[in-house]
Design a protein around this motif. Structure first.
Motif, PDB file in Angstrom:
ATOM      1  N   ARG A 288      78.158 101.703  18.122  1.00 28.15           N
ATOM      2  CA  ARG A 288      78.084 102.108  19.705  1.00 28.15           C
ATOM      3  C   ARG A 288      78.411 100.912  20.532  1.00 28.15           C
ATOM      4  O   ARG A 288      78.394 100.024  20.055  1.00 28.15           O
ATOM      5  N   SER A 289      78.994 101.387  21.483  1.00 31.73           N
ATOM      6  CA  SER A 289      79.289 100.624  22.524  1.00 31.73           C
ATOM      7  C   SER A 289      80.604  99.544  22.120  1.00 31.73           C
ATOM      8  O   SER A 289      80.748  98.536  22.646  1.00 31.73           O
ATOM      9  N   ALA A 290      81.504 100.142  21.213  1.00 29.54           N
ATOM     10  CA  ALA A 290      82.436  99.285  20.399  1.00 29.54           C
ATOM     11  C   ALA A 290      83.805  99.804  21.201  1.00 29.54           C
ATOM     12  O   ALA A 290      83.918 100.994  21.600  1.00 29.54           O
ATOM     13  N   PRO A 291      84.786  98.885  21.325  1.00 28.51           N
ATOM     14  CA  PRO A 291      85.862  99.391  21.798  1.00 28.51           C
ATOM     15  C   PRO A 291      86.877 100.445  21.173  1.00 28.51           C
ATOM     16  O   PRO A 291      87.514 101.211  21.570  1.00 28.51           O
ATOM     17  N   LEU A 292      86.414 100.411  19.483  1.00 24.92           N
ATOM     18  CA  LEU A 292      86.900 101.344  18.624  1.00 24.92           C
ATOM     19  C   LEU A 292      86.602 102.581  18.964  1.00 24.92           C
ATOM     20  O   LEU A 292      87.676 103.470  19.079  1.00 24.92           O
ATOM     21  N   VAL A 293      85.311 102.988  19.414  1.00 28.19           N
ATOM     22  CA  VAL A 293      85.078 104.287  19.821  1.00 28.19           C
ATOM     23  C   VAL A 293      85.432 104.682  21.053  1.00 28.19           C
ATOM     24  O   VAL A 293      86.027 105.836  21.194  1.00 28.19           O
ATOM     25  N   GLY A 380      84.737  89.785  20.150  1.00 28.45           N
ATOM     26  CA  GLY A 380      85.702  89.232  19.084  1.00 28.45           C
ATOM     27  C   GLY A 380      86.620  89.981  18.662  1.00 28.45           C
ATOM     28  O   GLY A 380      87.679  89.740  18.164  1.00 28.45           O
ATOM     29  N   SER A 381      86.290  91.472  18.622  1.00 31.14           N
ATOM     30  CA  SER A 381      87.001  92.441  17.708  1.00 31.14           C
ATOM     31  C   SER A 381      86.626  93.861  18.361  1.00 31.14           C
ATOM     32  O   SER A 381      86.040  93.876  19.317  1.00 31.14           O
ATOM     33  N   ILE A 382      87.396  94.890  17.805  1.00 28.59           N
ATOM     34  CA  ILE A 382      87.236  96.168  18.310  1.00 28.59           C
ATOM     35  C   ILE A 382      86.028  96.855  18.170  1.00 28.59           C
ATOM     36  O   ILE A 382      85.885  97.998  18.322  1.00 28.59           O
ATOM     37  N   THR A 383      85.297  96.090  16.967  1.00 27.33           N
ATOM     38  CA  THR A 383      83.935  96.780  16.700  1.00 27.33           C
ATOM     39  C   THR A 383      82.894  95.865  17.099  1.00 27.33           C
ATOM     40  O   THR A 383      81.520  96.178  16.927  1.00 27.33           O
ATOM     41  N   ASP A 384      82.953  94.988  18.080  1.00 30.09           N
ATOM     42  CA  ASP A 384      82.013  94.354  18.645  1.00 30.09           C
ATOM     43  C   ASP A 384      81.574  95.076  19.794  1.00 30.09           C
ATOM     44  O   ASP A 384      82.005  95.616  20.577  1.00 30.09           O
ATOM     45  N   PRO A 385      80.371  94.814  20.001  1.00 25.13           N
ATOM     46  CA  PRO A 385      79.627  95.464  21.492  1.00 25.13           C
ATOM     47  C   PRO A 385      80.357  95.097  22.584  1.00 25.13           C
ATOM     48  O   PRO A 385      80.675  93.938  22.779  1.00 25.13           O
ATOM     49  N   SER A 386      80.473  95.778  23.464  1.00 29.00           N
ATOM     50  CA  SER A 386      81.454  95.481  24.685  1.00 29.00           C
ATOM     51  C   SER A 386      81.488  96.574  25.875  1.00 29.00           C
ATOM     52  O   SER A 386      80.546  97.567  25.748  1.00 29.00           O
ATOM     53  N   THR A 387      81.903  96.124  26.951  1.00 27.58           N
ATOM     54  CA  THR A 387      81.819  97.050  28.017  1.00 27.58           C
ATOM     55  C   THR A 387      83.471  96.997  28.515  1.00 27.58           C
ATOM     56  O   THR A 387      84.300  96.379  28.182  1.00 27.58           O
ATOM     57  N   ALA A 388      83.660  97.606  29.425  1.00 31.67           N
ATOM     58  CA  ALA A 388      84.819  98.121  29.912  1.00 31.67           C
ATOM     59  C   ALA A 388      84.883  97.683  31.578  1.00 31.67           C
ATOM     60  O   ALA A 388      83.907  97.682  32.297  1.00 31.67           O
ATOM     61  N   LEU A 389      86.107  97.254  32.138  1.00 28.18           N
ATOM     62  CA  LEU A 389      86.195  96.886  33.532  1.00 28.18           C
ATOM     63  C   LEU A 389      85.731  97.885  34.462  1.00 28.18           C
ATOM     64  O   LEU A 389      84.927  97.613  35.278  1.00 28.18           O
ATOM     65  N   PRO A 390      86.171  99.201  34.299  1.00 34.00           N
ATOM     66  CA  PRO A 390      85.414 100.260  35.168  1.00 34.00           C
ATOM     67  C   PRO A 390      84.041 100.221  35.069  1.00 34.00           C
ATOM     68  O   PRO A 390      83.351 100.328  36.111  1.00 34.00           O
ATOM     69  N   VAL A 391      83.359 100.212  34.084  1.00 36.19           N
ATOM     70  CA  VAL A 391      82.214 100.243  33.698  1.00 36.19           C
ATOM     71  C   VAL A 391      81.216  99.060  34.425  1.00 36.19           C
ATOM     72  O   VAL A 391      80.056  99.213  34.973  1.00 36.19           O
ATOM     73  N   GLN A 392      81.894  97.923  34.284  1.00 39.32           N
ATOM     74  CA  GLN A 392      81.400  96.736  34.810  1.00 39.32           C
ATOM     75  C   GLN A 392      81.400  96.933  36.283  1.00 39.32           C
ATOM     76  O   GLN A 392      80.338  96.655  36.995  1.00 39.32           O
TER      77      GLN A 392
END
Length: 437
Positions: A288-293, A380-392
């Protein structure tokens, strides 16, 4: 006697001429009005755009500057490393906040009340102790010396120095109290208070403290998400467009596929978010919350746009190119891949960049897959928890602190700059692959 009465045919011709000239005047007036309406619409649109850009820039430019306070902190060895082992764990757990507070008390010895001391400590950001800790960890030889370090001021102090908070009015209605104003003026007079370029805005992740909040985590997450989207959507979209336009038989099944592709281009983006939540996260158990998804969801959303643009680009290639290739003995596949596709590639790149620009600004599907979570670490990778600039931007716009207002506008400026960079790359690629006949 000669009859001088005018010729009826001549009078009729004059009347017809007058009618035609009156009609010409009406058409010319209508054309002039149409041009005026068009120019007015363009001017009005540009005015709204300029007002919007002015509003964003006027609110956000100050976020690129941050108020800093210079502290001369004695790094007392007994408080940092009592045993003198220089152990990293010991140095990391030292009470650096206490050293900073002691230094502030030394600067203002007249502050003795507990409540006033808390107000004094509030002038400095909570991140000051971490900057001091990182300095000691990078160079343990500083222990036992007095170091001069510039640390971020609290967001209220920063807003005051930028003119976003007023000094006037009753003290009860101000976030900065009278005693704090006096301490700030003293620090400024001593040369301990100044405004510097806010590098932390580009190097830090999100934070609960506005003066420490940055866009690096969201920017890296956006790049990872777009890389996944581009890697999947471009080859799939081009392949689907080539097959449907050049090789697929014309029957009810291909007609059904074309209708569905056109309909998918108009589906609300949040529906794709629900699909990603149900399929990729709940069924396939992806992180969940990963750039891959996020990239997979945005790929589904941008594929119809790329396919439609790709088919339009293929249709725009002159039929003579296909016929000439087939006439010299090329197979249908060779004619498409060696002659037609290179001509259609610039148009396909345009459709791709339109789809990527749409994906860059999407927020709703990313909210559904959990990329709205507060994440301070840099992925650090596409599977790490992340957010995106529009969401930020969405998260900061909902924050009550005044400092987040300027950071929201500054993040929008960065997002627009990133979009302009993507369009510039698309134009360069289009010029590179474009051929003239």
């Amino acid at each position: 006697m000669t009859d001088t009465t005018s010729d009826p045919q001549q009078s009729r011709g004059e009347r017809n001429f007058e009618i035609v000239m009156a009609g010409m005047k009406k058409r010319r007036a209508a054309e002039a009005r149409f041009r005026f309406y068009g120019q007015f619409a363009v001017g009005l649109g540009l005015t709204f755009l300029l007002v919007l850009m002015f509003s964003i820039v006027s609110k956000g430019y100050s976020a690129f500057w941050q108020t800093y306070i210079r502290l001369d902190v004695p790094l007392v060895a007994e408080k940092i490393d009592p045993e003198g082992t220089r152990d990293v764990t010991t140095l990391r757990r030292a009470n650096y906040s206490g050293l900073i507070k002691q230094h502030l008390r030394d600067l203002f010895p007249e502050v003795t009340k507990r409540r006033d001391r808390f107000a004094l400590y509030g002038l400095v950001s909570n991140g000051a102790e971490f900057e001091l800790r990182d300095m000691v960890l990078a160079n343990p030889e500083l222990i036992g010396k007095t170091v001069s370090v510039w640390v971020p001021a609290d967001d209220d102090v920063d807003m005051l120095m930028k003119g976003h908070l007023s000094r006037k009015g009753p003290e009860a209605d101000r976030r900065i109290k009278d005693n704090q104003l006096g301490w700030i003026d003293t620090l400024k007079a001593d040369g301990r208070l100044e405004s510097r370029f806010n590098t932390a805005f580009f190097t830090n992740g999100d934070s609960r403290d506005p003066e420490l909040a940055g866009i690096r985590g969201a920017l890296v997450g956006t790049i990872f998400t777009l890389v996944v989207t581009l890697t999947l959507s471009f080859p799939l979209g081009v392949a689907a467009a080539v097959y449907l336009e050049e090789f697929a038989p014309k029957n009810r099944w291909t007609d059904l596929i074309e209708v569905n592709i056109n309909n998918l281009a108009a589906v609300p983006s949040i529906v794709f978010g629900l699909l990603g939540l149900a399929v990729f996260i709940n069924f396939f158990q992806m992180p969940r919350s990963a750039p891959l998804v996020g990239g997979l969801v945005l790929t589904l959303m941008t594929l119809p746009t790329i396919i439609i643009a790709g088919r339009a680009a293929l249709k725009s290639v002159p039929p003579s190119i296909r016929e000439a290739a087939l006439g010299i003995g090329a197979s249908p596949m060779q004619a498409v891949f060696y002659h037609v596709l290179p001509q259609a590639l610039p148009g396909m790149l345009t459709g791709t960049i339109i789809g990527m620009a749409q994906a860059l600004g999407e927020t709703a599907p990313l909210l559904m897959i959990g990329m709205v979570a507060f994440i301070a670490d840099i992925p650090g990778s596409i599977t790490d928890p992340s957010t995106a600039l529009p969401v930020q931007i969405y998260l900061w716009a909902d924050s009550p602190e005044r400092a987040y207002v300027e950071r929201t506008s500054a993040a929008i400026m960065v997002l627009l700059a990133f979009l302009a960079l993507m369009n510039a790359v698309a134009v360069l690629l289009r010029k590179r692959f474009e051929r003239r006949w």
